[in-house]
Design a protein around this motif. Structure first.
Motif, PDB file in Angstrom:
ATOM      1  N   SER A 168       0.854  -1.192   0.000  1.00  0.00           N
ATOM      2  CA  SER A 168       0.000   0.000   0.000  1.00  0.00           C
ATOM      3  C   SER A 168       0.890   1.242   0.000  1.00  0.00           C
ATOM      4  N   SER A 169       0.312   2.377   0.284  1.00  0.00           N
ATOM      5  CA  SER A 169       1.059   3.619   0.064  1.00  0.00           C
ATOM      6  C   SER A 169       0.605   4.707   1.014  1.00  0.00           C
ATOM      7  N   CYS A 170       1.534   5.583   1.342  1.00  0.00           N
ATOM      8  CA  CYS A 170       1.146   6.775   2.099  1.00  0.00           C
ATOM      9  C   CYS A 170       0.258   7.677   1.251  1.00  0.00           C
ATOM     10  N   PRO A 230      -6.138   9.300  -8.222  1.00  0.00           N
ATOM     11  CA  PRO A 230      -6.645   7.945  -8.494  1.00  0.00           C
ATOM     12  C   PRO A 230      -5.684   6.847  -8.035  1.00  0.00           C
ATOM     13  N   TYR A 231      -4.380   7.096  -8.115  1.00  0.00           N
ATOM     14  CA  TYR A 231      -3.433   6.089  -7.622  1.00  0.00           C
ATOM     15  C   TYR A 231      -3.703   5.790  -6.153  1.00  0.00           C
ATOM     16  N   GLY A 232      -3.758   6.831  -5.328  1.00  0.00           N
ATOM     17  CA  GLY A 232      -3.998   6.640  -3.893  1.00  0.00           C
ATOM     18  C   GLY A 232      -5.359   5.999  -3.635  1.00  0.00           C
ATOM     19  N   PHE A 283       6.278   5.011   2.508  1.00  0.00           N
ATOM     20  CA  PHE A 283       6.571   6.393   2.165  1.00  0.00           C
ATOM     21  C   PHE A 283       7.459   6.337   0.903  1.00  0.00           C
ATOM     22  N   ASN A 284       8.474   7.168   0.720  1.00  0.00           N
ATOM     23  CA  ASN A 284       9.135   7.202  -0.586  1.00  0.00           C
ATOM     24  C   ASN A 284      10.286   6.203  -0.672  1.00  0.00           C
ATOM     25  N   ALA A 285      10.063   5.135  -1.430  1.00  0.00           N
ATOM     26  CA  ALA A 285      11.093   4.101  -1.604  1.00  0.00           C
ATOM     27  C   ALA A 285      12.227   4.656  -2.454  1.00  0.00           C
ATOM     28  N   THR A 343      10.260   8.949 -13.100  1.00  0.00           N
ATOM     29  CA  THR A 343       9.576  10.158 -12.609  1.00  0.00           C
ATOM     30  C   THR A 343       9.986  10.485 -11.179  1.00  0.00           C
ATOM     31  N   HIS A 344      10.752   9.627 -10.533  1.00  0.00           N
ATOM     32  CA  HIS A 344      11.053   9.815  -9.111  1.00  0.00           C
ATOM     33  C   HIS A 344      12.231  10.752  -8.905  1.00  0.00           C
ATOM     34  N   LEU A 345      12.146  11.463  -7.800  1.00  0.00           N
ATOM     35  CA  LEU A 345      13.111  12.530  -7.547  1.00  0.00           C
ATOM     36  C   LEU A 345      14.555  12.042  -7.524  1.00  0.00           C
ATOM     37  N   LEU A 346      14.827  11.026  -6.725  1.00  0.00           N
ATOM     38  CA  LEU A 346      16.230  10.671  -6.493  1.00  0.00           C
ATOM     39  C   LEU A 346      16.934  10.182  -7.765  1.00  0.00           C
ATOM     40  N   LEU A 377      17.491  18.901 -13.358  1.00  0.00           N
ATOM     41  CA  LEU A 377      16.275  18.491 -12.646  1.00  0.00           C
ATOM     42  C   LEU A 377      15.328  19.682 -12.559  1.00  0.00           C
ATOM     43  N   GLN A 378      14.043  19.412 -12.735  1.00  0.00           N
ATOM     44  CA  GLN A 378      13.033  20.444 -12.492  1.00  0.00           C
ATOM     45  C   GLN A 378      12.580  20.300 -11.044  1.00  0.00           C
ATOM     46  N   VAL A 379      12.716  21.345 -10.247  1.00  0.00           N
ATOM     47  CA  VAL A 379      12.197  21.311  -8.867  1.00  0.00           C
ATOM     48  C   VAL A 379      10.751  21.794  -8.930  1.00  0.00           C
ATOM     49  N   PHE A 380       9.826  20.867  -8.681  1.00  0.00           N
ATOM     50  CA  PHE A 380       8.400  21.174  -8.857  1.00  0.00           C
ATOM     51  C   PHE A 380       7.840  21.907  -7.637  1.00  0.00           C
ATOM     52  N   GLY A 381       7.773  23.209  -7.700  1.00  0.00           N
ATOM     53  CA  GLY A 381       7.113  23.997  -6.651  1.00  0.00           C
ATOM     54  C   GLY A 381       8.091  24.465  -5.595  1.00  0.00           C
ATOM     55  N   GLU A 387       8.306  18.194   1.071  1.00  0.00           N
ATOM     56  CA  GLU A 387       9.026  17.360   2.042  1.00  0.00           C
ATOM     57  C   GLU A 387       8.519  15.918   1.940  1.00  0.00           C
ATOM     58  N   ARG A 388       9.452  14.964   1.897  1.00  0.00           N
ATOM     59  CA  ARG A 388       9.097  13.546   1.822  1.00  0.00           C
ATOM     60  C   ARG A 388       9.952  12.749   2.796  1.00  0.00           C
ATOM     61  N   ASP A 389       9.449  11.555   3.121  1.00  0.00           N
ATOM     62  CA  ASP A 389      10.139  10.623   4.019  1.00  0.00           C
ATOM     63  C   ASP A 389      10.705   9.507   3.147  1.00  0.00           C
ATOM     64  N   ARG A 421       4.506  23.951  -9.469  1.00  0.00           N
ATOM     65  CA  ARG A 421       4.065  22.744  -8.752  1.00  0.00           C
ATOM     66  C   ARG A 421       3.609  21.671  -9.734  1.00  0.00           C
ATOM     67  N   ARG A 422       3.765  20.379  -9.330  1.00  0.00           N
ATOM     68  CA  ARG A 422       3.230  19.256 -10.097  1.00  0.00           C
ATOM     69  C   ARG A 422       1.856  18.923  -9.511  1.00  0.00           C
ATOM     70  N   ALA A 423       0.849  18.741 -10.378  1.00  0.00           N
ATOM     71  CA  ALA A 423      -0.512  18.474  -9.887  1.00  0.00           C
ATOM     72  C   ALA A 423      -0.529  17.219  -9.024  1.00  0.00           C
ATOM     73  N   GLY A 424      -1.258  17.279  -7.923  1.00  0.00           N
ATOM     74  CA  GLY A 424      -1.448  16.081  -7.092  1.00  0.00           C
ATOM     75  C   GLY A 424      -0.410  15.891  -6.012  1.00  0.00           C
ATOM     76  N   ASP A 425       0.581  16.803  -5.905  1.00  0.00           N
ATOM     77  CA  ASP A 425       1.645  16.631  -4.904  1.00  0.00           C
ATOM     78  C   ASP A 425       1.255  17.236  -3.553  1.00  0.00           C
ATOM     79  N   PRO A 426       1.207  16.437  -2.485  1.00  0.00           N
ATOM     80  CA  PRO A 426       1.009  17.023  -1.147  1.00  0.00           C
ATOM     81  C   PRO A 426       2.289  17.734  -0.701  1.00  0.00           C
TER      82      PRO A 426
HETATM   83  N1  UFG Z   1       9.981  16.044  -7.858  1.00  0.00           N
HETATM   84  C1  UFG Z   1      10.585  17.129  -8.445  1.00  0.00           C
HETATM   85  N2  UFG Z   1      11.111  16.974  -9.685  1.00  0.00           N
HETATM   86  C2  UFG Z   1      11.059  15.793 -10.354  1.00  0.00           C
HETATM   87  C3  UFG Z   1      10.447  14.684  -9.724  1.00  0.00           C
HETATM   88  C4  UFG Z   1       9.911  14.840  -8.464  1.00  0.00           C
HETATM   89  O1  UFG Z   1      10.653  18.228  -7.893  1.00  0.00           O
HETATM   90  O2  UFG Z   1      11.540  15.750 -11.504  1.00  0.00           O
HETATM   91  C5  UFG Z   1       9.408  16.218  -6.530  1.00  0.00           C
HETATM   92  C6  UFG Z   1       7.934  15.907  -6.496  1.00  0.00           C
HETATM   93  O3  UFG Z   1       7.178  17.024  -6.882  1.00  0.00           O
HETATM   94  C7  UFG Z   1       7.746  15.516  -5.031  1.00  0.00           C
HETATM   95  C8  UFG Z   1       9.095  14.883  -4.656  1.00  0.00           C
HETATM   96  O4  UFG Z   1      10.017  15.328  -5.638  1.00  0.00           O
HETATM   97  O5  UFG Z   1       7.553  16.653  -4.270  1.00  0.00           O
HETATM   98  C9  UFG Z   1       9.062  13.381  -4.676  1.00  0.00           C
HETATM   99  O6  UFG Z   1       8.510  12.982  -5.921  1.00  0.00           O
HETATM  100  P1  UFG Z   1       8.529  11.475  -6.437  1.00  0.00           P
HETATM  101  O7  UFG Z   1       7.875  11.464  -7.778  1.00  0.00           O
HETATM  102  O8  UFG Z   1       9.901  10.931  -6.313  1.00  0.00           O
HETATM  103  O9  UFG Z   1       7.648  10.714  -5.381  1.00  0.00           O
HETATM  104  P2  UFG Z   1       6.160  11.009  -4.933  1.00  0.00           P
HETATM  105  O10 UFG Z   1       6.266  11.547  -3.537  1.00  0.00           O
HETATM  106  O11 UFG Z   1       5.367  11.802  -5.865  1.00  0.00           O
HETATM  107  O12 UFG Z   1       5.538   9.585  -5.101  1.00  0.00           O
HETATM  108  C10 UFG Z   1       6.010   8.500  -4.376  1.00  0.00           C
HETATM  109  C11 UFG Z   1       5.733   7.201  -5.109  1.00  0.00           C
HETATM  110  C12 UFG Z   1       4.271   6.930  -5.171  1.00  0.00           C
HETATM  111  C13 UFG Z   1       3.677   7.075  -3.834  1.00  0.00           C
HETATM  112  C14 UFG Z   1       3.993   8.432  -3.301  1.00  0.00           C
HETATM  113  C15 UFG Z   1       3.394   8.718  -1.978  1.00  0.00           C
HETATM  114  O13 UFG Z   1       6.236   7.277  -6.415  1.00  0.00           O
HETATM  115  O14 UFG Z   1       4.071   5.632  -5.654  1.00  0.00           O
HETATM  116  O15 UFG Z   1       5.381   8.541  -3.183  1.00  0.00           O
HETATM  117  O16 UFG Z   1       3.442  10.111  -1.788  1.00  0.00           O
HETATM  118  F1  UFG Z   1       2.355   6.944  -3.872  1.00  0.00           F
END
Ligand code: UFG
Length: 339
Positions: free
Chosen positions: A119-121, A143-145, A172-174, A191-194, A208-212, A223-225, A284-289
């Motif tokens: 499951s997912s946060c 919809p993913y969540g 949280f963020n693997a 699509t993942h940050l790291l 890298l594009q810093v979204f927001g 902020e992410r864990d 900002r990227r749509a859907g990001d908490p």
């Molecule tokens: N981000 C950027 N630039 C990028 C990619 C990501 O700034 O090019 C930012 C995002 O906006 C977000 C953070 O980095 O604020 C982390 O983004 P990720 O895409 O790496 O991860 P998410 O937090 O969006 O998503 C991950 C998993 C999902 C899971 C979610 C829970 O990919 O499967 O965590 O929040 F549901």
């Protein structure tokens, strides 16, 4: 080590699933992967057989369960891009909710009564007020969540009706990669940050594009864990042990308990690799908490789970080599020095 029993691992060719297979093998279980290989990699299936099938194919699941003497399942197979789920919700409900119901039916028909669920946060949505506990209301914002929450609800109902027992692990963020270099993070598209930040650092892609940068956090970025994928994998093994020992159905956060903003991630990459991450500021990227951080205590109490490699600099040190980056040496005080 005596073999415990065979576990069906849906999505065992994917990033988290393949690390879980390695951890299961090391703990004495036989991981049997079922994967349709649309996003997974056959060469990541190294610790048990691969059944090439879609999780929505309940007949194929039942055959695999019978052929391999499966006693429990770990369910990773799913679509997992938040942004894509906003554009293709029906596909997400079909693959994620449809996959779950197919797997539950296969379990009920074959007498398998233990399910560890990925499951997912993201099921919490965008809660305010610090670290997230498991009793925080689940109110997903994409919809993913929602598809992951539906899966939890299906498991809950089938647990009550049929005695199926489950552990829903809300990650949280693997991030990171197998420290021994057997596996890495290979998403396409990424699509993942790291990984994106490490690719930008090594010159394998543009900045890298810093979204927001206007979020209500200490520096305006999200902020992410971040939790090391090998810690996550170990958490799954502990959940399988827990269910095998008769543990009751449960939902647990798997996170480090520490939040990092995007700019903190970029600074840690610089300190670990000695290289600055090229980046641009973007909307900002749509859907990001704004902020998601786990309260990890329930998993500690229930499973005895503690993270071991989830310090952000350790995650980056383990991931860096698969992006062609050398990590700087660390002195005994944890400070980094250029190689
Ligand atoms: N981000 C950027 N630039 C990028 C990619 C990501 O700034 O090019 C930012 C995002 O906006 C977000 C953070 O980095 O604020 C982390 O983004 P990720 O895409 O790496 O991860 P998410 O937090 O969006 O998503 C991950 C998993 C999902 C899971 C979610 C829970 O990919 O499967 O965590 O929040 F549901």
């Amino acid at each position: 080590m005596p073999r415990r029993f065979a576990i069906l691992v849906t999505g065992g060719a994917g990033f988290i699933g393949s690390h879980a297979c390695k951890a299961l093998h090391q703990a004495g279980y036989l991981p049997v992967t079922v994967d349709n290989l649309t996003t997974g990699h056959a060469d990541a299936v190294k610790w048990g057989p691969l059944v090439h099938a879609d999780v929505r194919n309940a007949a194929a699941l039942k055959d695999a369960i019978k052929n391999h003497g499966i006693k429990a399942v770990m369910h990773f197979a799913a679509s997992a891009y938040v942004g894509e789920s906003m554009a293709r919700p029906a596909f997400y409900y079909d693959n994620n909710a449809g996959g779950m119901i197919s797997l539950i039916n296969a379990c009920l028909d074959t007498g398998v009564d233990k399910v560890v669920f990925s499951s997912s946060c993201a099921t919490y949505g965008s809660p305010e007020g610090g670290p997230i506990r498991e009793d925080t209301p689940q109110a997903p914002i994409n919809p993913y969540g929602r598809s992951k929450l539906m899966c939890e609800e299906m498991l809950h109902d089938c647990s009550a009706a049929h005695g199926l027992r489950f552990a829903a692990l809300r990650y949280f963020n693997a991030a990171g990669a197998d420290p021994e270099g057997d596996l890495s993070e290979r998403h396409d598209p990424e699509t993942h940050l790291l990984p994106l930040a490490l690719q930008a650092t090594s010159g394998r892609r543009g900045p890298l594009q810093v979204f927001g940068t206007d979020y209500p956090t200490r520096d305006g970025s999200c902020e992410r864990d971040y939790i090391h994928v090998s810690d996550l994998a170990r958490g799954h093994v502990l959940a399988a042990d827990y269910l095998a020992e008769g543990g009751a159905s449960t939902a647990l956060n798997l996170g480090s308990g520490t939040g990092h903003t995007i700019f903190e991630v970029l600074e840690t990459i610089r300190s670990v690799t000695g290289k600055t991450v090229p980046h641009d500021l973007a909307p900002r990227r749509a859907g990001d908490p704004p902020s998601l951080t786990a309260d990890p205590r329930l998993a500690q109490q229930t499973l005895g789970f503690r993270t071991e490699r989830s310090r952000l600099d350790q995650i980056i040190r383990d991931a860096a080599p698969s992006f062609g980056l050398a990590a700087a040496r660390e002195d005994r005080h944890g400070r980094h020095a250029a190689e």
